[in-house]
Design an enzyme around this catalytic site. Structure first.
Site, PDB file in Angstrom:
ATOM      1  N   LYS A 140       0.833  -1.209   0.000  1.00 29.78           N
ATOM      2  CA  LYS A 140       0.000   0.000   0.000  1.00 29.78           C
ATOM      3  C   LYS A 140       0.860   1.248   0.000  1.00 29.78           C
ATOM      4  CE  LYS A 140      -3.906  -2.291   1.777  1.00 29.78           C
ATOM      5  NZ  LYS A 140      -4.487  -2.914   2.936  1.00 29.78           N
ATOM      6  N   GLU A 224      -2.167   7.190   8.304  1.00 33.72           N
ATOM      7  CA  GLU A 224      -3.005   8.096   7.514  1.00 33.72           C
ATOM      8  C   GLU A 224      -3.929   8.861   8.455  1.00 33.72           C
ATOM      9  OE1 GLU A 224      -5.377   5.880   4.734  1.00 33.72           O
ATOM     10  OE2 GLU A 224      -3.785   5.737   3.253  1.00 33.72           O
ATOM     11  N   ARG A 316      -7.323  -8.503  -8.862  1.00 33.51           N
ATOM     12  CA  ARG A 316      -8.005  -9.806  -8.978  1.00 33.51           C
ATOM     13  C   ARG A 316      -9.473  -9.581  -9.310  1.00 33.51           C
ATOM     14  NH1 ARG A 316      -8.129  -8.646  -3.346  1.00 33.51           N
ATOM     15  NH2 ARG A 316     -10.295  -8.253  -2.760  1.00 33.51           N
TER      16      ARG A 316
HETATM   17  C1  MV4 Z   1      -9.594   4.039   6.101  1.00 34.85           C
HETATM   18  C2  MV4 Z   1     -10.776   4.514   6.692  1.00 34.85           C
HETATM   19  C3  MV4 Z   1     -10.760   5.801   7.197  1.00 34.85           C
HETATM   20  N1  MV4 Z   1      -9.642   6.549   7.105  1.00 34.85           N
HETATM   21  N2  MV4 Z   1      -8.522   4.829   6.032  1.00 34.85           N
HETATM   22  C4  MV4 Z   1      -9.068   0.396   4.577  1.00 34.85           C
HETATM   23  C5  MV4 Z   1      -9.157  -1.023   4.269  1.00 34.85           C
HETATM   24  C6  MV4 Z   1     -10.567  -1.254   4.109  1.00 34.85           C
HETATM   25  N3  MV4 Z   1     -10.893  -2.637   4.234  1.00 34.85           N
HETATM   26  C7  MV4 Z   1     -11.134  -0.404   5.193  1.00 34.85           C
HETATM   27  N4  MV4 Z   1     -10.347   0.748   5.146  1.00 34.85           N
HETATM   28  C8  MV4 Z   1     -10.573   1.977   5.649  1.00 34.85           C
HETATM   29  N5  MV4 Z   1      -9.514   2.813   5.602  1.00 34.85           N
HETATM   30  C9  MV4 Z   1      -8.551   6.051   6.510  1.00 34.85           C
HETATM   31  N6  MV4 Z   1      -7.476   6.814   6.411  1.00 34.85           N
HETATM   32  C10 MV4 Z   1     -11.888   3.683   6.712  1.00 34.85           C
HETATM   33  C11 MV4 Z   1     -11.792   2.415   6.184  1.00 34.85           C
HETATM   34  C12 MV4 Z   1     -12.974   1.620   6.174  1.00 34.85           C
HETATM   35  C13 MV4 Z   1     -13.604   1.197   7.322  1.00 34.85           C
HETATM   36  C14 MV4 Z   1     -13.102   1.459   8.557  1.00 34.85           C
HETATM   37  C15 MV4 Z   1     -13.754   1.050   9.683  1.00 34.85           C
HETATM   38  C16 MV4 Z   1     -14.931   0.319   9.587  1.00 34.85           C
HETATM   39  C17 MV4 Z   1     -15.430  -0.008   8.382  1.00 34.85           C
HETATM   40  C18 MV4 Z   1     -14.780   0.417   7.238  1.00 34.85           C
HETATM   41  C19 MV4 Z   1     -15.315   0.104   6.029  1.00 34.85           C
HETATM   42  C20 MV4 Z   1     -14.694   0.534   4.906  1.00 34.85           C
HETATM   43  C21 MV4 Z   1     -13.531   1.293   4.971  1.00 34.85           C
END
Ligand code: MV4
Length: 497
Positions: A140, A224, A316
């Site tokens: 990443k 981040e 993928r």
């Molecule tokens: C984040 C985020 C908020 N701020 N990054 C990254 C991997 C993916 N599976 C979820 N990701 C997230 N990255 C930053 N800088 C929020 C998510 C996020 C998420 C976080 C908590 C609970 C559910 C989520 C669902 C989708 C994305």
């Protein structure tokens, strides 16, 4: 290992001259290095292309539908999982049986650059992007660097993996809390942590790195700025070996629980045509920058103010590709195969139109009330829904014993409709029709979501499941047949039969 002898499929039209004519560059046989519903999906695409298929299966999986539907099947092992991950074993089978390509599906070896490389040096086409691209997207930190270089917005964060706590603290103090600690090699939420103070950052950095090292063999982490309640928007990309890259619009995968997606929709209900063009172009720009070939997904977070940020690219086919297929009429797996065979894309960006709406629900053998605990057992009754706009990508049948060794996905139910409202109603109706007994499933829970006013109004982001605890108060679905069985048993017992 013997070819599976139980295949009863008619193969009479295979290898006829007229069908071969248009297919000269196509593969003759594809080994499907996966199982369950995605193996079925790939086999279906192959049959439409007149390509023979070979399945691999474990002893635990010998009753899988895909094993019977493939033209040949080979037992791999040892145990239920290792065979699906044994690169040399799989390539050896492909070489021995004369398969000219391998489709990895999702999970297992699908994002393994070493496997793609092994296929390449063995003279077998890996149906996916190049080992170099898989390797790059597996980091990443590198993917962020690439996005930044080509001018695609990324979440404010550290430019490199952070090794020292002082660097992490310095970034967090200048960007402001909360921040998120992420594993560079991450996936499935492992190594992810939201922290709100210096102290939390200090105490979580090391655990996060250790978790990442254990899970991915790479302990690199980066920081981040935390985006509050974002939408998770991902663009489907297709790139060929001739330099053409297009996108097929986006999916909104915001309805997730602990990074397990439950419902995916296309198109997003909150993108304007202008934002769709912009984000689609950004996604294509990233793909072009790495000469991306094959199908891939570019993921973004979309914040409350409508700003988007690239987060990662998945090299993928994804579980949720069906919603994109239902609104574009593009067969993404067919495209993957023809791209891998070296053929140019058959359509241009301006030929891609998005029609109506689609929703996919994951029918999992899980009990939502018990923390989504996997539920194994034998399916005692099975009848899938049908009718207008309904698509099932399934891998189960009556008397199928759900093995405990794999993910809990039994089937994907995808519906399409002209309007959002019609599509939600259609999904509700389809879930009502679905008879699947013997194991606990997500069906009643999903049905409750289709009835929930915020979902029906298109008001949901990644906080949806946390902010709607009432969803867990659904009714278990007592079918009339269940009642007949229960009443008969009661009468029998009363009468001493
Ligand atoms: C984040 C985020 C908020 N701020 N990054 C990254 C991997 C993916 N599976 C979820 N990701 C997230 N990255 C930053 N800088 C929020 C998510 C996020 C998420 C976080 C908590 C609970 C559910 C989520 C669902 C989708 C994305």
């Amino acid at each position: 290992m013997l070819p599976y002898a139980g295949s009863t499929q008619a193969c009479t039209i295979r290898n006829t001259a007229d069908l071969q004519g248009s297919n000269r560059m196509m593969f003759k046989k594809i080994l499907v290095a996966n199982r369950g519903e995605i193996a079925m999906r790939i086999i279906r695409a192959c049959r439409e292309l007149n390509i023979a298929t070979a399945a691999i299966y474990s002893e635990a999986d010998s009753t899988g539908i895909y094993v019977k539907k493939a033209d040949e099947a080979y037992l791999v092992g040892p145990g239920p999982v290792r065979g699906f991950l044994d690169m040399q074993q799989i390539v050896d089978i492909a070489l021995r049986i004369g398969a000219d390509a391998i489709h990895p599906g999702y999970g297992f070896l699908s994002e393994n650059a070493q496997f793609a490389q092994l296929c390449q040096v063995s003279g077998i086409t890996f149906i996916g992007p190049s080992p170099q691209v898989i390797n790059l997207m597996g980091s990443k930190v590198k993917a962020r660097e690439l996005a930044k270089k080509v001018g695609v917005p990324i979440v404010p964060g550290t430019d490199e993996a952070v090794m020292r706590i002082e660097d992490a603290l310095a970034f967090a103090r200048s960007a402001g809390y909360p921040v998120m600690i992420k594993a560079s090699a991450g996936g499935g939420g492992r190594g992810l942590r939201v922290v709100r103070t210096d102290q939390e950052l200090r105490s979580n950095m090391e655990t996060s790195a250790r978790e990442a090292l254990a899970a991915f063999g790479d302990g690199s982490i980066f920081i981040e700025k935390y985006v509050e309640r974002p939408h998770h928007i991902e663009f489907q990309i297709l790139g060929d070996r001739h330099g053409n890259v297009i996108h097929l619009g986006e999916r909104d995968c915001s309805v997730q629980r602990r990074h397990q997606k439950l419902i995916e929709i296309a198109p997003s209900l909150i993108l304007t045509p202008q934002l769709r063009r912009e984000m689609g172009e950004a996604a294509a720009t990233i793909a072009r920058a790495v000469d991306y070939d094959n199908a891939g997904t570019v993921e973004f977070l979309l914040d409350q103010e409508g700003r988007y940020y690239f987060i990662e690219m998945n090299p993928r086919i994804q579980v949720e590709h069906t919603v994109t297929e239902q609104i574009t009429a593009v067969d993404i797996v067919r495209s993957q195969i023809s791209i891998a065979a070296g053929l140019p894309l058959e359509f241009k960006q301006e030929d891609v139109t998005l029609q109506g709406h689609a929703i996919q629900c994951r029918i999992n053998a899980e009990d939502p009330r018990s923390n989504f605990r996997p539920s194994t057992g034998t399916i005692t009754a099975y009848l899938s829904p049908g009718g207008i706009g309904v698509r099932i990508d399934g891998a189960v049948y009556k008397d199928y014993a759900v093995p405990p060794y794999y993910d809990a996905l039994l089937a994907k139910l995808t519906v399409r409709g002209r309007t959002w409202d019609e599509t939600v109603s259609r999904m509700h109706r389809s879930l009502e029709e679905y008879v699947l007994r013997g194991v606990k499933t997500t069906i009643p829970f999903l049905k409750k979501i289709m009835e929930e006013p915020d979902f029906r109004a298109g008001r949901f982001d990644t906080s949806y499941l946390e902010t709607h605890p009432n969803l867990f108060a659904y009714d278990d679905n007592y079918e009339p047949e269940d009642l007949v069985v229960a009443i008969s048993a009661a009468i029998a017992s009363y009468e001493g039969l």
